[in-house]
Design an enzyme around this catalytic site. Structure first.
Site, short mmCIF file in Angstrom:
data_model
loop_
_atom_site.label_atom_id
_atom_site.label_comp_id
_atom_site.label_asym_id
_atom_site.label_seq_id
_atom_site.Cartn_x
_atom_site.Cartn_y
_atom_site.Cartn_z
N ALA A 65 52.97 -8.02 -8.59
CA ALA A 65 54.28 -7.72 -9.14
C ALA A 65 55.17 -7.29 -7.97
O ALA A 65 54.67 -6.84 -6.93
CB ALA A 65 54.18 -6.63 -10.18
N GLY A 109 49.34 -8.27 -9.94
CA GLY A 109 49.89 -9.08 -11.03
C GLY A 109 49.65 -10.57 -10.83
O GLY A 109 49.60 -11.34 -11.80
N GLU A 112 46.22 -11.13 -12.10
CA GLU A 112 46.29 -10.98 -13.56
C GLU A 112 46.93 -12.21 -14.19
O GLU A 112 46.49 -12.68 -15.24
CB GLU A 112 47.07 -9.71 -13.90
CG GLU A 112 46.32 -8.45 -13.46
CD GLU A 112 47.16 -7.19 -13.56
OE1 GLU A 112 48.25 -7.15 -12.96
OE2 GLU A 112 46.73 -6.24 -14.23
N GLU A 132 46.20 -2.54 -6.52
CA GLU A 132 47.19 -1.55 -6.98
C GLU A 132 46.79 -0.14 -6.58
O GLU A 132 47.63 0.73 -6.38
CB GLU A 132 47.35 -1.62 -8.52
CG GLU A 132 48.01 -2.90 -9.02
CD GLU A 132 47.02 -4.02 -9.35
OE1 GLU A 132 45.88 -4.00 -8.83
OE2 GLU A 132 47.40 -4.92 -10.10
N1 DAK Z 1 56.17 -7.26 -3.79
C1 DAK Z 1 57.28 -7.44 -3.05
N2 DAK Z 1 57.29 -8.04 -1.85
C2 DAK Z 1 56.11 -8.49 -1.37
C3 DAK Z 1 54.89 -8.35 -2.10
C4 DAK Z 1 54.95 -7.69 -3.38
N3 DAK Z 1 53.88 -7.54 -4.17
N4 DAK Z 1 53.89 -8.88 -1.35
C5 DAK Z 1 54.47 -9.35 -0.22
N5 DAK Z 1 55.79 -9.12 -0.23
C6 DAK Z 1 56.77 -9.48 0.80
C7 DAK Z 1 56.63 -8.56 2.02
O1 DAK Z 1 57.28 -7.33 1.81
C8 DAK Z 1 57.28 -9.41 3.09
O2 DAK Z 1 58.66 -9.34 2.92
P1 DAK Z 1 59.64 -9.19 4.25
O3 DAK Z 1 59.15 -7.97 4.98
O4 DAK Z 1 59.38 -10.47 5.02
O5 DAK Z 1 61.01 -9.09 3.67
C9 DAK Z 1 56.86 -10.82 2.70
O6 DAK Z 1 56.51 -10.76 1.32
C10 DAK Z 1 55.67 -11.33 3.47
O7 DAK Z 1 54.63 -10.37 3.35
P2 DAK Z 1 53.85 -9.77 4.60
O8 DAK Z 1 54.71 -9.73 5.81
O9 DAK Z 1 53.23 -8.50 4.15
O10 DAK Z 1 52.73 -10.90 4.79
P3 DAK Z 1 51.29 -10.73 5.43
O11 DAK Z 1 50.75 -12.10 5.58
O12 DAK Z 1 51.29 -9.82 6.60
O13 DAK Z 1 50.44 -9.97 4.27
C11 DAK Z 1 49.69 -9.56 1.98
C12 DAK Z 1 50.19 -10.60 3.06
C13 DAK Z 1 49.62 -10.29 0.65
C14 DAK Z 1 48.30 -9.07 2.38
C15 DAK Z 1 50.67 -8.36 1.94
O14 DAK Z 1 51.98 -8.87 1.76
C16 DAK Z 1 50.39 -7.42 0.81
O15 DAK Z 1 49.48 -6.61 0.89
N6 DAK Z 1 51.20 -7.50 -0.25
C17 DAK Z 1 51.11 -6.56 -1.37
C18 DAK Z 1 49.93 -6.86 -2.21
C19 DAK Z 1 49.83 -5.91 -3.38
O16 DAK Z 1 49.71 -4.68 -3.16
N7 DAK Z 1 49.92 -6.41 -4.59
C20 DAK Z 1 49.86 -5.59 -5.80
C21 DAK Z 1 51.30 -5.25 -6.18
S1 DAK Z 1 51.36 -4.12 -7.53
C22 DAK Z 1 53.28 -3.93 -14.89
C23 DAK Z 1 52.14 -4.70 -14.92
C24 DAK Z 1 51.58 -5.13 -13.73
C25 DAK Z 1 52.09 -4.74 -12.53
C26 DAK Z 1 53.22 -4.01 -12.51
C27 DAK Z 1 53.82 -3.59 -13.68
N8 DAK Z 1 53.83 -3.44 -16.12
C28 DAK Z 1 53.16 -3.68 -17.38
C29 DAK Z 1 55.07 -2.82 -16.11
C30 DAK Z 1 51.45 -5.17 -11.32
C31 DAK Z 1 51.52 -4.45 -10.19
C32 DAK Z 1 51.21 -5.10 -8.91
O17 DAK Z 1 50.89 -6.27 -8.82
#
Ligand code: DAK
Length: 258
Positions: A65, A109, A112, A132
């Site tokens: 997400a 997400g 999921e 997360e």
């Molecule tokens: N959100 C926003 N931006 C993201 C992102 C994300 N989840 N993942 C990557 N990006 C963006 C980065 O910020 C970066 O943007 P800029 O800095 O270039 O502007 C760009 O994508 C490229 O990412 P990286 O530079 O980080 O790329 P790398 O190859 O170095 O790393 C990575 C790739 C996938 C390992 C890394 O980006 C990463 O760890 N990303 C986050 C992964 C993560 O933590 N995902 C879980 C997110 S929380 C809900 C239900 C469900 C959810 C929420 C609410 N409700 C019922 C309300 C779910 C929550 C989640 O999924």
């Protein structure tokens, strides 16, 4: 309909939906999830669609997400607006088969979302995770419930608690994905699987989807009753008569979804 965060391409009875926020690794924001649901609802009523494929880019199916969108939200914001709640229901109500074609990251997400599809075909580059926990939260789009159903408690706990990623071979070994293919062949293989599904009667494919999904919602006896009811119902369709006649006449069936 014009979309901003997804691309929809309907060909040969398959709707290919491509998540399209490449700058954010296809992070799922409210707009994307809503557009995706609308595309699935369109597919359900479109006679030219018999199967749906959801895919992302080579680098990321979806990296979760959108953290930018939610980082400042409060409990009250989330609770009152019931963020993602309506969309999760809309997605789960989709009746036509949906394949997730996953390359690269399917995290949070994104993992999921892939699990909300009917099955997952993974590229050999795929990485699944529920990280997360690293953000000080837990999964919220079904990850704590669906992942254990796919891979069992041990691996689900491991992934949710450590935040580690699972690669494609491990995902296939533990039943998260149905098959792993070379990344360059992912779309071709997903399209071929979708084309196979599209050859069938959509009444039968939708009933099969409904019956298999009942296995995750009901005790065995109730699930078997769902299956039996749907099986009997098939005998009211023209497609059952055609399918069985075609077999006996040693020819290809021509299903008409009636
Ligand atoms: N959100 C926003 N931006 C993201 C992102 C994300 N989840 N993942 C990557 N990006 C963006 C980065 O910020 C970066 O943007 P800029 O800095 O270039 O502007 C760009 O994508 C490229 O990412 P990286 O530079 O980080 O790329 P790398 O190859 O170095 O790393 C990575 C790739 C996938 C390992 C890394 O980006 C990463 O760890 N990303 C986050 C992964 C993560 O933590 N995902 C879980 C997110 S929380 C809900 C239900 C469900 C959810 C929420 C609410 N409700 C019922 C309300 C779910 C929550 C989640 O999924």
């Amino acid at each position: 309909m014009a979309y901003e965060t997804i691309i929809v391409d309907v060909q040969d009875y398959v709707a290919m939906i491509t998540l399209n926020r490449p700058d954010a690794l296809n992070a799922i924001n409210t707009q994307m999830l809503s557009e995706l649901c609308t595309a699935l609802e369109d597919a359900d009523v479109n006679d030219k669609v018999r199967c749906v494929v959801i895919t992302g880019s080579e680098k990321a199916f979806a990296a979760g997400a959108d953290i930018t969108e939610m980082s400042d939200r409060s409990f009250v914001d989330m609770y009152v607006a019931k963020i993602f709640s309506a969309e999760a229901t809309r997605f789960n109500n989709a009746r036509k088969p949906i394949i997730a074609a996953v390359s690269g990251y399917a995290l949070g997400g994104g993992c999921e979302l892939a699990m909300m599809c009917d099955f997952i075909i993974a590229a050999d580059t795929a990485k699944f995770g529920q990280p997360e926990i690293n953000l000080g939260v837990i999964a919220g789009l079904g990850g704590t419930q669906r992942l254990p159903r796919y891979v069992g408690k041990a691996k689900a706990m491991d992934m949710h608690l450590t935040g580690r990623f699972m690669d494609a071979p491990e995902a296939e070994r533990c039943g998260l994905v149905s098959r792993v293919v070379p990344v360059k062949k992912l779309k071709e293989e997903a399209m071929a699987a979708a084309a196979k599904i599209a050859e069938k009667s959509t009444i039968a494919t939708q009933a099969a989807k409904e019956a298999v999904n009942a296995a995750f919602e009901t005790p065995l006896t109730a699930g078997l009753a769902v299956e039996r009811g749907l099986f009997y119902a098939m005998f009211s369709t023209e497609d059952q008569k055609e399918g069985m006649a075609a077999f006996l006449e040693k020819r290809e069936a021509q299903f008409r979804d009636r």
